[in-house]
Design a protein around this motif. Structure first.
Motif, PDB file in Angstrom:
ATOM      1  N   TYR A 101       0.853  -1.040  -0.044  1.00  0.00           N
ATOM      2  CA  TYR A 101      -0.070   0.054  -0.225  1.00  0.00           C
ATOM      3  C   TYR A 101       0.857   1.253  -0.013  1.00  0.00           C
ATOM      4  O   TYR A 101       2.126   1.257   0.342  1.00  0.00           O
ATOM      5  N   ARG A 102       0.253   2.429  -0.431  1.00  0.00           N
ATOM      6  CA  ARG A 102       1.231   3.596  -0.500  1.00  0.00           C
ATOM      7  C   ARG A 102       0.124   4.701  -0.006  1.00  0.00           C
ATOM      8  O   ARG A 102      -0.959   4.785   0.016  1.00  0.00           O
ATOM      9  N   ASP A 103       0.991   5.587   0.512  1.00  0.00           N
ATOM     10  CA  ASP A 103       0.159   7.092   0.876  1.00  0.00           C
ATOM     11  C   ASP A 103       0.344   7.789  -0.177  1.00  0.00           C
ATOM     12  O   ASP A 103       1.439   8.268  -0.335  1.00  0.00           O
ATOM     13  N   GLU A 204       3.434   5.391 -10.819  1.00  0.00           N
ATOM     14  CA  GLU A 204       4.888   5.783 -10.438  1.00  0.00           C
ATOM     15  C   GLU A 204       5.845   5.471 -11.280  1.00  0.00           C
ATOM     16  O   GLU A 204       5.615   4.598 -12.246  1.00  0.00           O
ATOM     17  N   TYR A 226      -0.349   1.254  -9.398  1.00  0.00           N
ATOM     18  CA  TYR A 226      -0.569   0.971  -8.043  1.00  0.00           C
ATOM     19  C   TYR A 226      -1.774   0.153  -7.932  1.00  0.00           C
ATOM     20  O   TYR A 226      -2.136  -0.520  -7.268  1.00  0.00           O
ATOM     21  N   ASN A 230       0.483  -3.009  -8.482  1.00  0.00           N
ATOM     22  CA  ASN A 230       1.734  -2.803  -8.883  1.00  0.00           C
ATOM     23  C   ASN A 230       2.237  -3.239 -10.349  1.00  0.00           C
ATOM     24  O   ASN A 230       3.444  -3.473 -10.172  1.00  0.00           O
TER      25      ASN A 230
END
Length: 251
Positions: A101-103, A204, A226, A230
């Motif tokens: 997970y990403r912020d 990304e 994402y 990903n």
């Protein structure tokens, strides 16, 4: 205090799971981890941080952090419990997948895009072909509203046309509408059902390869998606037009 943090973390975990990891609840777990990262922790607090890392998919960081804990003062029972946890984390580390997970809060902020000038480029003539890079003072550029290191951008040209290259990067800076529309309208293998703002925020940039040939700018951009676990894809542009998106399981 550690017990209060445990109760708070358990509440966050429940909300995270019940919402099927909504972005709001993902961010709440990140905030909890940030708080623990920037303070002196006891054993219980470090264990909570390890659990937060695991929940977010950072299994390698979780193992590395837990393995550093000092256990000399532990009782035999506590030491066995610690070793059992360490073995579990090591197993997760070996099974580590590419997804985490990403912020995305920083990704949502609109970045300022500055037009490149002649002073930003460093040009080398290599056997009738030019290689263009960036001066050391220019550390990053904005592409799709994300910062990318200039060391990950490669430009070759059969002739120098700095104005066209500069205009191309202005377009790349935030061509959100064009990218989302292209993705949703085209038949792309392995794509998600619908690209939107959240999808765009989660992209990304891996690297950018640009070739200027007979006045036309061909761009090849490697991107990690994402929202699609990903999975990486290649994006090709011709001048200021998106030409192709193709997923690549190896990327």
């Amino acid at each position: 205090m550690s017990q209060q943090k445990r109760l708070h973390f358990n509440t966050l975990v429940s909300a995270f799971k019940e919402s099927n990891a909504s972005q709001k609840n993902v961010e709440a777990i990140f905030d909890f981890a940030y708080l623990l990262e920037h303070k002196e922790r006891n054993y219980q607090e470090t264990t909570l941080l390890v659990e937060a890392y695991c929940l977010l998919g950072f299994y390698i960081q979780a193992y590395d952090l837990f393995s550093l804990l000092k256990t000399q003062s532990f009782s035999s029972k506590e030491a066995k419990k610690h070793q059992k946890k360490l073995r579990e984390l090591e197993k997760n580390k070996r099974l580590h997948t590419r997804f985490h997970y990403r912020d995305l809060r920083q990704a949502r902020i609109l970045k300022e895009i500055n037009k490149l000038t002649e002073d930003d480029f460093f040009i080398i003539n290599e056997d009738k072909k030019y290689r263009m890079s960036f001066k050391d003072e220019l550390k990053k550029l904005v592409v799709f509203n994300k910062y990318i290191s200039t060391t990950a951008i490669f430009i070759s040209a059969d002739q120098i046309d700095l104005d066209s290259v500069s205009e191309y990067f202005l377009w790349l800076g935030n061509c959100k509408k064009e990218l989302i529309n292209f993705y949703n309208q085209k038949n792309i293998e392995y794509k998600i059902d619908k690209a939107d703002q959240h999808w765009f925020d989660g992209l990304e940039i891996f690297d950018i390869d640009i070739e200027v040939k007979k006045g036309t700018i061909f761009g090849h951009i490697a991107i990690i998606d994402y929202s699609n676990n990903n999975l990486g894809f290649h994006l090709e542009t011709i001048n200021q037009t998106i030409h192709l998106i193709e997923y690549d399981g190896i990327l």
